[in-house]
Enzyme design. Structure first.
Site: not given
Length: 732
Positions: A494, A505, A519
């Site tokens: 999460s 990224d 998740k």
């Protein structure tokens, strides 16, 4: 464009349940038994006492109304927008059968044939609030289970020699979920006799006498029979409702009025327990994960996939809990803060049963706080100092923040302070360790990303209507500009995945470890009048546009992992929502690592192949895979003893291979090795790290130094290092 998180997202840590396994509690069950710790265990009646089967259960008007409301809300509000039709009805039917009899040891094939009439009707019956067919299936389950328990109790009472016969050549299938349904009652008798023998043989190999074996198994099955007779209409309703909700996704759940009360208490962390998320696995209670900084986590004695087979209060006699309902096991484990509970467990690594002691406690905010240390490595005769910040969860003292406390604690504040301290210690790089971090506050993960980038988006949230909101960091201040590695594993979930994904990224640092949990969904709680519905209403997406759902975050460089992704993680859960993508956010990548990863991976692999502790870890992974591949168990005592001896010899060989490589004397027996392993952490130090865990952290530090070396040898520094060329973390 991006927006700063508003109050709606700042509360995700409590109302939207970002943790990997849904509810963050001190002792909780997972699907298909989402129950909190509620039922007080009672001693089994004498074996001669009669236990009457409970009469058939019938649904109430309140339950019929709630079922209609659940069906309607799922169709309209759930992220998937899945219509309640014949196709979904078939899925609900299959899931309901699995929840009632997942191992195919109660229902006969004739029962299944009779149930098929409802396979494509459940959707219409749910819309109409007609629960009678579902209750009829539950009542048939109760009848079959009652027959089975009476059968084994008769065997234990009248035919103990048959039960204790371990000289045959039979083998028992360990996992029957894909086995065909048993055709006749006689075949079912044979199956249950073999199941009974298997349970008896396990006790025999554990050193129990014949009398103790019979007494233990009699108590076990009389307890199960008694629990069966105590089922209420809400038990049947909850199982059926969760069969419905779980066909949408594994994090959407129905809470009965009683479970709702416990869930609300659990979310405020006002209960005392051991800090473990539990799940029913056939007749066993299995540990799914440990709550960071909870008693079990701190003890270092309990691990995910361990099975709890007995529970004892203090020094009182251990109570066998095989076959117990999950809520009853949890209730037995719970108790007042500061008291001791003993657990007998079957370790997930194939070791012998052992008993551990844990002191019950709450999980305080400070217990989950970030911590730091410095590790030193030698490169070309020079000592390199690498800072490590371990972050068990993304936390915040929301109450203190709302009250205007200038010293309220939060993840970002604590990490910022630790970074300042590490700067003063002249570290040459930073590792942020997010292994086993199950998530937490969305606002905190957003702010923490901002400590490593200037400004930019951090995460995207897409709701069930398709609306996308981009959260981001608008503060140009950067807390740390030097070399960075983020460590993750299968239990990183999460919020931890959001952080790792953003760092990856942006190219701000390297992500190393193993693929994270996956998740990437957001839940909210809706009141039904009769219980509550926890429903998935949104999904998280990385700024690259890729979801963290199901696939998780794949590291740039892999390190070995004991957790099998086929058993643990979102992709291992039935009906998990799929991975997908949306349009990426606009952001400026700080560094491009793609062309450098092959060199880094090869260098790391060479080191790992030479490291005794990492080789040991790989040997353990192979051993666990081989054990899992054994899909049957012998019911012959001599064969089992021979198999145990072979297993002990293999484990000893693995340990001695490591010891010889580290110039340590080899051990003679596995028993001697077990004693030495248990003696590694005699005081149950919560910061203790096993040698293989230390090795993985060292390797992450080595990777960080490799990446810095590659960067320095390039024709020019990456843009983000150029802008900060005067940083003390940029080596000249």
């Amino acid at each position: 464009m991006f927006t700063l998180p508003d109050s709606r997202f700042a509360m995700f840590s409590t109302r939207h349940l970002m943790s990997a396994c849904s509810a963050l509690v001190l002792c909780l069950a997972m699907p298909s038994a989402w129950a909190a710790d509620t039922v007080v265990a009672e001693k089994a009646a004498p074996k001669t006492a009669a236990v009457a089967v409970r009469k058939n259960l019938t649904p109430t008007a309140e339950q019929a109304k709630a079922s209609r409301l659940v069906a309607r809300q799922l169709s309209v509000l759930h992220y998937n927008k899945t219509p309640l039709n014949d196709e979904l009805s078939a899925d609900i039917w299959t899931r309901y059968l699995s929840d009632l009899d997942g191992q195919h040891v109660y229902f006969l094939a004739s029962d299944i044939e009779q149930f098929k009439a409802q396979r494509l009707r459940l959707d219409d019956e749910l819309k109409a609030g007609d629960l009678d067919p579902a209750f009829a299936m539950f009542n048939r389950y109760q009848k079959r289970a009652h027959e089975r328990f009476q059968f084994v109790l008769t065997k234990l009472d009248k035919q103990r020699k048959d039960v204790l016969n371990f000289s045959g050549n039979e083998r028992l299938l360990n996992d029957r979920k894909d086995a065909p349904w048993v055709a006749t009652a006689a075949e079912m008798d044979t199956l249950w006799l073999n199941r009974l023998r298997s349970a008896a043989l396990a006790l025999k190999l554990d050193g129990k006498s014949d009398d103790d074996i019979i007494a233990t198994l009699t108590r076990r099955y009389r307890s199960q029979l008694k629990a069966l007779s105590q089922n209420r209409d809400e038990d049947a309703f909850s199982i059926f409702m969760n069969a419905l909700t779980e066909t949408y996704d594994p994090h959407t759940s129905y809470f009965s009025p009683r479970s709702s009360e416990n869930f609300n208490i659990n979310m405020s962390l006002q209960l005392e327990g051991i800090g473990a998320v539990l799940q029913t696995d056939d007749e066993y209670t299995k540990v799914v994960r440990l709550v960071p900084a909870g008693p079990a986590d701190k003890s270092r004695q309990l691990k995910p996939n361990d099975k709890i087979v007995a529970v004892g209060e203090g020094e009182k006699e251990l109570v066998d809990v095989i076959g117990w309902r999950i809520d009853e096991v949890v209730e037995l484990i719970r108790g007042p803060k500061g008291t001791t509970v003993r657990l007998q467990i079957i370790p997930s690594d194939g070791g012998a049963r052992k008993t551990i002691s844990l002191v019950r406690n709450t999980v305080a905010l400070e217990d989950q706080a970030a911590s730091k240390k410095v590790i030193e490595l030698t490169r070309n005769g020079d000592t390199k100092r690498i800072g490590v910040i371990k972050l068990p969860a993304f936390y915040a003292d929301f109450q203190g923040q709302q009250n205007g406390d200038p010293n309220y604690r939060s993840t970002t504040r604590d990490v910022r302070k630790l970074i300042d301290e590490l700067k003063k210690a002249n570290v040459q790089g930073l590792i942020l360790d997010l292994r086993n971090n199950g998530g937490g506050s969305l606002s905190e993960v957003n702010d923490l990303i901002g400590e490593f980038i200037s400004t930019g988006p951090t995460v995207q949230v897409r709701d069930a209507r398709g609306r996308i909101e981009t959260l981001g960091d608008g503060n140009p201040d950067v807390g740390y500009k030097g070399p960075l590695v983020v460590m993750i594993n299968r239990l990183s979930a999460s919020a931890a995945e959001i952080f790792a994904g953003a760092i990856q990224d942006y190219g701000r640092g390297l992500v190393v470890g193993s693929t994270s949990f996956g998740k990437g969904s957001v839940q909210s709680i809706r009141d039904l009048g009769h219980g509550q519905l926890k429903i998935t209403e949104a999904k998280f997406y990385r700024i690259s546009g890729a979801s963290t759902q199901n696939k998780g975050v794949e590291p740039d460089l892999f390190l070995p992992e004991v957790f099998d992704p086929k058993d643990i993680g979102e992709s291992a859960l039935p009906h998990a929502m799929p991975w997908d993508t949306i349009r990426p956010s606009r952001f400026q990548q700080l560094n491009e690592w793609k062309d450098k990863l092959s060199v880094l991976a090869q260098t790391s692999k060479t080191r790992q192949n030479k490291d005794p502790d990492i080789r040991f870890l790989n040997d353990q992974i192979k051993l666990l895979a081989d054990l899992k591949a054994q899909n049957t168990s012998s019911l012959n005592e001599k064969v089992r003893l021979s198999e145990k001896q072979a297993l002990d010899e293999r484990r000893l060989s693995i340990e001695n291979r490591r010891r010889v490589a580290k110039k340590q004397a080899p051990l003679k027996t596995w028993e001697e090795a077990e004693k030495q392993l248990e003696a590694q952490n005699p005081d149950n130090d919560p910061n203790f790290e096993r040698p293989e865990e230390q090795a993985l952290l060292r390797e992450a530090a080595e990777i960080l130094l490799d990446s810095e070396q590659i960067t320095e040898s390039a024709a020019s520094l990456p843009s983000y290092l150029k802008r900060n060329a005067d940083s003390p973390f940029v080596k000249r």
